[in-house]
Write a protein that holds these residues in place. Sequence first.
Motif, PDB file in Angstrom:
ATOM      1  N   THR A   1      43.563  52.987  46.765  1.00  0.00           N
ATOM      2  CA  THR A   1      43.080  51.681  47.204  1.00  0.00           C
ATOM      3  C   THR A   1      44.146  51.115  48.120  1.00  0.00           C
ATOM      4  OG1 THR A   1      41.888  51.286  45.133  1.00  0.00           O
ATOM      5  CG2 THR A   1      42.360  49.372  46.520  1.00  0.00           C
TER       6      THR A   1
ATOM      7  N   GLN B   1      45.166  47.982  50.947  1.00  0.00           N
ATOM      8  CA  GLN B   1      44.879  46.680  51.549  1.00  0.00           C
ATOM      9  C   GLN B   1      45.685  46.573  52.832  1.00  0.00           C
ATOM     10  OE1 GLN B   1      45.351  43.442  48.674  1.00  0.00           O
ATOM     11  NE2 GLN B   1      45.013  44.918  47.029  1.00  0.00           N
TER      12      GLN B   1
ATOM     13  N   GLU C   1      40.097  45.909  52.391  1.00  0.00           N
ATOM     14  CA  GLU C   1      40.468  46.722  51.241  1.00  0.00           C
ATOM     15  C   GLU C   1      39.650  48.000  51.312  1.00  0.00           C
ATOM     16  OE1 GLU C   1      41.337  45.412  46.966  1.00  0.00           O
ATOM     17  OE2 GLU C   1      39.293  46.217  46.810  1.00  0.00           O
TER      18      GLU C   1
ATOM     19  N   ARG D   1      38.857  51.836  49.830  1.00  0.00           N
ATOM     20  CA  ARG D   1      38.945  52.714  48.657  1.00  0.00           C
ATOM     21  C   ARG D   1      38.582  54.122  49.101  1.00  0.00           C
ATOM     22  NH1 ARG D   1      39.097  49.623  43.952  1.00  0.00           N
ATOM     23  NH2 ARG D   1      38.669  47.398  44.295  1.00  0.00           N
TER      24      ARG D   1
END
Length: 328
Positions: free
Chosen positions: A91, A93, A98, A100
């Motif tokens: 994950t 940021q 964000e 994944r």
Amino acid sequence: MQPFFSTDGLHPRNAVRQWRELVNERLVPAEIETPDGLPFQGRLEVTRIGEVPVSHFSHTTVRTKVTAAAARRHGNPDRLFALLKLSGRDTVQQSDREARTRPGDLVMLDSSASVLDAETGDSLVIELPRHHLEAQMGPSRLFIALTAGADLASTTLAGSYIRELVRVSDRLTPDAAARMASIGVDLIVASLAERMAQEVPRSIHGNVTVQRAKAHVEAHLGDPSLDPPQLAAAMGLSLRRLQELFHERGRHISDYIWERRLAMAAKRLSDPACAHLSIGMLAYGCGFASQAHFARRFKDRYGLSPRDFRRAQRQDFQSVASTFGLSS
């Protein structure tokens, strides 16, 4: 690929430290930590295919954080990093998004501020010139931290080709390696372009509403009660609808408000006309309810405490003034 580094044989206390030094050297200065201080293991293999550096990172669960200050001072804005996930999940940021990733997914990152939480697994990282990708796909902000999933045919093709290219790279002549690497980069571009085409079109009305909301935030940054519910009420919308409009544009309302408050605080800390204001008064004037909260968020964003940031800006100003003979 050639072995470059391994934590095998290292004392557990030294493993994370040496991995951090490795990441700092190969990618960007970062803070590295493991969950609850668990033991860390990592391995790096490297190769260069034509003019394209490729790294194979294998490691146990780890968090990698690049602060805005570190990125500003030591990051390489001319390079981008295509991360092809081989195993495990990440994950990340970055750039108000964000992302994944699962095995087979591809995501493009740069050396700006970011937080990467990676499970035990391994990834290929392909280093690319920013100008090459932007010439074909437009500004990198459009595709940074945008996951091209393995469910896309183009991503599957790109991933399979890159893995096979890495496997046979040591058997290629220099000319063949350069040609094959160029094809790999084109496949990465095709994968990202297909993913970008899936982005939901944004209505003109939605754009206007978000701009109105941002203008309201700018006008009320000093109000400590300004929060997402109050902003939604001021726009005449439900909180859920306003959140949807911000999310469509890769933002979170609360994050945007805090970013603008921090930006205003940084501007005032840099302004000689505000030098008479105490840190506490300046924090309250930017909408922070407490000096401690302000100091914590400011250091997370800029890598320095408000006091140290002000001191550094003052020194820079005095240095420039002295250069031009303006100092008193």
